[in-house]
Design a protein around this motif. Structure first.
Motif, mmCIF file in Angstrom:
data_model
loop_
_atom_site.group_PDB
_atom_site.id
_atom_site.type_symbol
_atom_site.label_atom_id
_atom_site.label_comp_id
_atom_site.label_asym_id
_atom_site.label_seq_id
_atom_site.Cartn_x
_atom_site.Cartn_y
_atom_site.Cartn_z
ATOM 1 N N LEU A 347 0.831 -1.209 0.000
ATOM 2 C CA LEU A 347 0.000 0.000 0.000
ATOM 3 C C LEU A 347 0.864 1.257 0.000
ATOM 4 C CD1 LEU A 347 -2.734 -1.054 2.584
ATOM 5 C CD2 LEU A 347 -3.085 -0.696 0.137
ATOM 6 N N VAL A 348 1.906 1.249 0.834
ATOM 7 C CA VAL A 348 2.802 2.413 0.899
ATOM 8 C C VAL A 348 3.489 2.621 -0.447
ATOM 9 C CG1 VAL A 348 4.876 3.341 1.984
ATOM 10 C CG2 VAL A 348 3.130 2.197 3.390
ATOM 11 N N SER A 349 3.944 1.532 -1.052
ATOM 12 C CA SER A 349 4.617 1.638 -2.343
ATOM 13 C C SER A 349 3.665 2.141 -3.426
ATOM 14 C CB SER A 349 5.186 0.278 -2.735
ATOM 15 O OG SER A 349 5.874 0.361 -3.957
ATOM 16 N N ALA A 350 2.408 1.698 -3.384
ATOM 17 C CA ALA A 350 1.423 2.179 -4.355
ATOM 18 C C ALA A 350 1.257 3.684 -4.244
ATOM 19 C CB ALA A 350 0.087 1.471 -4.133
ATOM 20 N N GLU A 351 1.121 4.172 -3.006
ATOM 21 C CA GLU A 351 0.968 5.619 -2.806
ATOM 22 C C GLU A 351 2.209 6.372 -3.259
ATOM 23 O OE1 GLU A 351 0.498 8.602 1.019
ATOM 24 O OE2 GLU A 351 -0.581 6.686 1.042
ATOM 25 N N ALA A 352 3.390 5.843 -2.921
ATOM 26 C CA ALA A 352 4.634 6.511 -3.304
ATOM 27 C C ALA A 352 4.771 6.594 -4.821
ATOM 28 C CB ALA A 352 5.824 5.770 -2.702
ATOM 29 N N ASN A 353 4.456 5.500 -5.513
ATOM 30 C CA ASN A 353 4.566 5.507 -6.972
ATOM 31 C C ASN A 353 3.569 6.467 -7.599
ATOM 32 O OD1 ASN A 353 6.585 3.455 -8.176
ATOM 33 N ND2 ASN A 353 5.653 2.319 -6.481
ATOM 34 N N LEU A 354 2.390 6.590 -7.025
ATOM 35 C CA LEU A 354 1.401 7.551 -7.516
ATOM 36 C C LEU A 354 1.944 8.969 -7.398
ATOM 37 C CD1 LEU A 354 -1.094 9.629 -6.496
ATOM 38 C CD2 LEU A 354 -1.396 8.285 -8.567
ATOM 39 N N VAL A 355 2.483 9.309 -6.240
ATOM 40 C CA VAL A 355 3.017 10.665 -6.027
ATOM 41 C C VAL A 355 4.185 10.940 -6.958
ATOM 42 C CG1 VAL A 355 4.188 12.152 -4.347
ATOM 43 C CG2 VAL A 355 2.220 10.778 -3.641
ATOM 44 N N LEU A 356 4.972 9.894 -7.264
ATOM 45 C CA LEU A 356 6.146 10.068 -8.123
ATOM 46 C C LEU A 356 5.822 9.908 -9.598
ATOM 47 C CD1 LEU A 356 8.701 8.141 -5.895
ATOM 48 C CD2 LEU A 356 8.466 10.614 -6.149
ATOM 49 N N GLY A 357 4.535 9.724 -9.931
ATOM 50 C CA GLY A 357 4.109 9.740 -11.326
ATOM 51 C C GLY A 357 4.179 8.430 -12.060
ATOM 52 N N ASP A 358 4.506 7.336 -11.375
ATOM 53 C CA ASP A 358 4.558 6.026 -12.034
ATOM 54 C C ASP A 358 3.212 5.337 -11.786
ATOM 55 O OD1 ASP A 358 5.082 3.515 -13.016
ATOM 56 O OD2 ASP A 358 7.075 3.354 -12.113
ATOM 57 N N PHE A 359 2.218 5.656 -12.619
ATOM 58 C CA PHE A 359 0.852 5.198 -12.381
ATOM 59 C C PHE A 359 0.697 3.695 -12.591
ATOM 60 C CE2 PHE A 359 0.348 9.579 -14.325
ATOM 61 C CZ PHE A 359 0.446 10.209 -13.095
ATOM 62 N N GLU A 360 1.397 3.151 -13.564
ATOM 63 C CA GLU A 360 1.297 1.716 -13.816
ATOM 64 C C GLU A 360 1.841 0.922 -12.628
ATOM 65 O OE1 GLU A 360 2.869 -1.610 -17.059
ATOM 66 O OE2 GLU A 360 2.960 0.542 -17.532
ATOM 67 N N ARG A 361 2.990 1.371 -12.101
ATOM 68 C CA ARG A 361 3.571 0.690 -10.945
ATOM 69 C C ARG A 361 2.691 0.877 -9.704
ATOM 70 N NH1 ARG A 361 6.165 -3.612 -9.275
ATOM 71 N NH2 ARG A 361 7.680 -3.256 -7.611
ATOM 72 N N ALA A 362 2.057 2.034 -9.576
ATOM 73 C CA ALA A 362 1.166 2.289 -8.439
ATOM 74 C C ALA A 362 -0.002 1.311 -8.453
ATOM 75 C CB ALA A 362 0.663 3.723 -8.473
ATOM 76 N N ARG A 363 -0.607 1.115 -9.626
ATOM 77 C CA ARG A 363 -1.729 0.182 -9.725
ATOM 78 C C ARG A 363 -1.263 -1.251 -9.453
ATOM 79 N NH1 ARG A 363 -6.914 0.089 -12.028
ATOM 80 N NH2 ARG A 363 -7.723 -2.016 -11.793
ATOM 81 N N SER A 364 -0.082 -1.612 -9.954
ATOM 82 C CA SER A 364 0.443 -2.958 -9.750
ATOM 83 C C SER A 364 0.667 -3.241 -8.259
ATOM 84 C CB SER A 364 1.751 -3.125 -10.527
ATOM 85 O OG SER A 364 2.351 -4.369 -10.231
ATOM 86 N N ARG A 365 1.242 -2.269 -7.529
ATOM 87 C CA ARG A 365 1.482 -2.484 -6.104
ATOM 88 C C ARG A 365 0.172 -2.494 -5.319
ATOM 89 N NH1 ARG A 365 6.732 -2.710 -4.304
ATOM 90 N NH2 ARG A 365 5.641 -3.827 -2.629
ATOM 91 N N ALA A 366 -0.825 -1.737 -5.770
ATOM 92 C CA ALA A 366 -2.138 -1.785 -5.125
ATOM 93 C C ALA A 366 -2.764 -3.167 -5.302
ATOM 94 C CB ALA A 366 -3.052 -0.701 -5.705
#
Length: 774
Positions: A347-366
């Motif tokens: 969950l933390v990684s998903a949020e971090a990737n969202l803030v850093l603009g990596d939307f695909e990685r954010a969805r994958s970690r979610a």
């Protein structure tokens, strides 16, 4: 919070009474019963007013079981009323009010129960209305009825007033069996009829209710813990969190502030306060709470991500500092092996990737988080912050989409359908410390003990004196009813001058607490062996340790504590065998047996071992000890391995063994269980662990069923930073005995971890607290 429920069972419409006259039950219900009960704050319900789907019988029994009070009008010989009244009194200890028209002939089975009689002209019967309203206000808690009395006599309906241990077992089993929302609520409706509910059971039930997102009922459940839990910060903290989730922010703040008052250095409470004021848009205040919490627990993922988000929310026009914090978070998670499969890290990684603009990685970690079992409450917490960040201008569309998906996906995956305890004869606290490591290492004399008197630190005796005194005061425990357990590695190289430092430490600690030397249990650790002496005279390798404990206890007490040691310290005759260095101390309801796990410890062999010879000697010593006492074994080496990941340099086919466990752990575990031990305390590993374990043998049958060993491992209380693993703190444990004997399924003891991070200026904080059943 919902108003209490009065469920009414009675005939419907106009019915003929036994004397041939007609009586309008609907009019009596609508003009008398319902208005009077609503005036007293009740919700009022009859079966004909239920509109939800389902069979009438099933719906009626649910209400009969769950209602705070059931009223039965027995004016007419109605089979349904008598049936439902019988069901109520059989399945629920809750209050039941019986009413009847004054001329009603009452059957023998209920004639002995209290019945409120009303006039046929009920509209003008003010006496009945007054008595009825009074019954509603004073009827609270379990009410006796013939069915419940009979069930109590048979022992199938436990009551905390009569057998609290049996009630706790029943309460715990009901919580375990309940899986769905309505089942958990039903458990609460059953339990709330009783007084003096066990706090641990209320915490467990509220946690399960929170799991299914029924935060309102969870908060109500914990309210029942007061006044017994008025001084219990965990109850206030959890109730504050539930009230916050229930959108009662002011109530949540009151509870959380009370928790912080009781435990001022609890990072979890500070984090919850930050989350609460954040939802009130008080961002600067929230940031302050998170920063205070971060100083106490700088490695906490929960606090780090909350802090990073709040840095951005507090100043959305300048998000770079927050993004940098998110960047470090993402890097730390990706480089830490043991976080693989941890849904909170996902969950933390998903949020971090969202803030850093990596939307695909954010969805994958979610998706990883949901797949790894993220609870709806945790996923919703992450989603809330992601949504807030989007509203503050951080990729608004992507943040909203990820937040919505996360909440929906986690719910679909995650949802399935008086005093704390009976008073003990002697309240007892155990302060478990270990691996204090006074001494130096290497040619340069590097200090291996952390707590030195200088400008930024103070000696360990003062640190622990204040900690232990706070615990004694908080628990209302006399220092005479406490024991200090030191489970080995008192020093670093086993030299006499190092042991003199330990003696000074213990004398200062005991003196500051008003405790005598016989309240200290000490066992040797591998570093307490003089390895240099062992090269030339192996039989003398324990000399410095034995001389230290002899001098600390004094001659008379020493030989009482170590009944197998006959060595005369003033002449040079034969030393004791390692298996004879066994201590036995009776402290209130507890028998402490100190085992020597360093039987083969010397300059070449470094591993734990107890041996059958030592265990046989222990068995003989226990022949003279009260069988009813709580037997506690203390050793240095750990009985069971710790969960540890493979390092990146180790190949899968390599053998992975924890060589420092007790080598004969299986036989030790089995024999301790057979000898009636309940608790094992150890150190050695420099990090804490709490677990339960048991070995079953065919010939033992069911006699030993449920008798597990509770194994509590203490981290290092005093070693310097270089001897601690990454992200480990100095540590000790406070163990509170909750009852003076072990009873299956009932609260037995409470273990609290106290930790101090290695950072400069860190303070002792609670790292966790668990109640262990018997």
């Amino acid at each position: 919070m919902k108003r209490p429920l009065l469920f009414v069972i009675m005939p419907f419409g106009v019915r003929t009474l036994t004397d041939g006259t007609e009586h309008d039950f609907d009019a009596f219900y609508t003009r008398v019963l319902r208005p009077a009960a609503e005036a007293e704050g009740f919700r009022v319900l009859r079966i004909d007013e239920i509109v939800e789907a389902g069979t009438i019988t099933n719906q009626a029994i649910k209400q009969i079981y769950a209602a705070d009070i059931v009223l039965a009008d027995v004016s007419a010989p109605n089979s349904n009323v008598y049936y439902e009244l019988g069901v109520r009194q059989a399945i629920s200890p809750g209050a039941t009010i019986l009413v009847a028209e004054k001329q009603t002939p009452l059957p023998f089975d209920i004639a002995s129960q209290r019945i409120l009689l009303y006039d046929r002209d009920f509209d003008n019967d003010q006496t009945f209305e007054r008595r009825f309203r009074s019954a509603l206000t004073v009827t609270n808690g379990p009410v006796r009825n013939p069915v419940q009395d009979a069930l109590h006599e048979l022992g199938v309906a436990p009551d905390p007033q009569h057998d609290q241990a049996a009630f706790e077992r029943e309460f715990a089993s009901k919580i375990v069996r309940a899986k769905r929302d309505e089942q958990l609520v039903a458990v609460w409706h059953w339990a709330k009829q009783f007084r003096n509910l066990p706090v641990s059971g209320l915490l467990a039930l509220s946690n399960e209710l929170a799991r299914v997102e029924d935060y309102g009922t969870a908060a109500t459940v914990l309210e029942a813990a007061y006044p017994a839990a008025d001084e219990d910060y965990e109850v206030h903290r959890q109730r504050g969190f539930y009230l916050r989730k229930f959108q009662d922010f002011e109530g949540g703040l009151r509870e959380l502030n009370r928790a912080l008052e009781l435990n001022p250095h609890d990072p979890q409470t500070l984090g919850m306060l930050g989350g609460t004021v954040k939802r009130l848009s008080r961002y600067s205040e929230a940031l302050d709470y998170y920063e205070r919490a971060m100083r106490l627990a700088p490695k906490s993922l929960y606090l780090r991500v909350a802090h990073a988000g709040m840095v951005i929310l507090a100043d959305p026009d300048h998000p770079e500092r927050g993004r940098d914090l998110y960047r470090r978070l993402r890097s730390d998670i990706e480089e830490t092996e043991y976080l693989v499969g941890d849904y909170w890290a996902d969950l933390v990684s998903a949020e971090a990737n969202l803030v850093l603009g990596d939307f695909e990685r954010a969805r994958s970690r979610a998706e990883d988080a949901v797949r790894n079992g993220a609870r709806p409450a945790d996923a919703q917490s992450a989603a809330e912050q992601i949504r807030m960040l989007g509203q503050a201008g951080i990729y608004p569309d992507e943040a909203e989409a990820l937040s919505d998906w996360l909440v929906r996906a986690s719910r679909n995956e995650g949802r399935g359908g008086a005093p704390l305890n009976r008073p003990t004869e002697q309240q007892h606290l155990i302060f478990h410390i270990s691996d204090v490591h006074f001494g130096t290492s290497g040619p340069g004399g590097r200090q291996m003990h952390r707590y030195l008197d200088d400008e930024n630190s103070r000696r360990l005796s003062l640190e622990l004196r204040d900690e232990f005194m706070w615990a004694l005061t908080h628990e209302g425990c006399d220092p005479a009813n406490a024991t200090i357990v030191l489970s080995g590695d008192l020093v670093y190289t086993g030299k006499a001058e190092e042991f003199s430092l330990v003696r000074t430490f213990l004398e200062e600690l005991c003196g500051g607490l008003g405790m005598s030397h016989d309240q200290v249990v000490i066992v040797p650790g591998n570093h307490d062996i003089d390895w240099d002496v062992a090269r030339t005279s192996p039989q003398k390798r324990f000399d410095n340790y034995l001389t230290f404990v002899h001098d600390f206890y004094g001659e008379e007490l020493f030989y009482k504590v170590f009944p197998l040691v006959t060595w005369d310290f003033h002449v040079g005759h034969d030393r004791p065998e390692p298996s004879e260095i066994v201590s036995v101390q009776q402290r209130g309801p507890i028998t402490f047996v100190g085992l020597n796990s360093c039987v083969f410890e010397d300059h070449q062999h470094h591993y734990g071992f107890i041996g059958l010879k030592q265990l046989r000697r222990v068995s003989e010593l226990l022949d003279d000890v009260d069988d009813e006492s709580i037997r506690t074994a203390v050793m240095h080496h750990h009985l069971l391995p710790y969960p540890e990941p493979l390092t990146p340099t180790r190949r899968a086919e390599d053998v992975l063994l924890d060589m420092s466990t007790v080598r004969d752990a299986g036989i030790v575990e089995q024999r301790l269980s057979r000898l009636g031990f309940s608790l094992v305390l150890h150190g050695h590993k420099h990090k804490p662990q709490l677990r339960e374990t048991s070995v079953r043998q065919r010939p033992e049958g069911s006699a030993f069923a449920g008798r597990s060993l509770i194994v509590s491992g203490c981290g290092s209380t005093g070693v310097a930073e270089q001897e601690l693993e990454h992200n480990q703190s100095n540590h000790f444990a406070i163990i509170k005995l909750l009852r003076d004997r072990r009873e299956r399924g009932a609260d037995f003891l409470r273990v609290e971890w106290r930790e101090m991070a290695v950072q400069l200026g860190a303070e002792w904080v609670s790292g966790g607290r668990w109640v262990v059943k018997g």
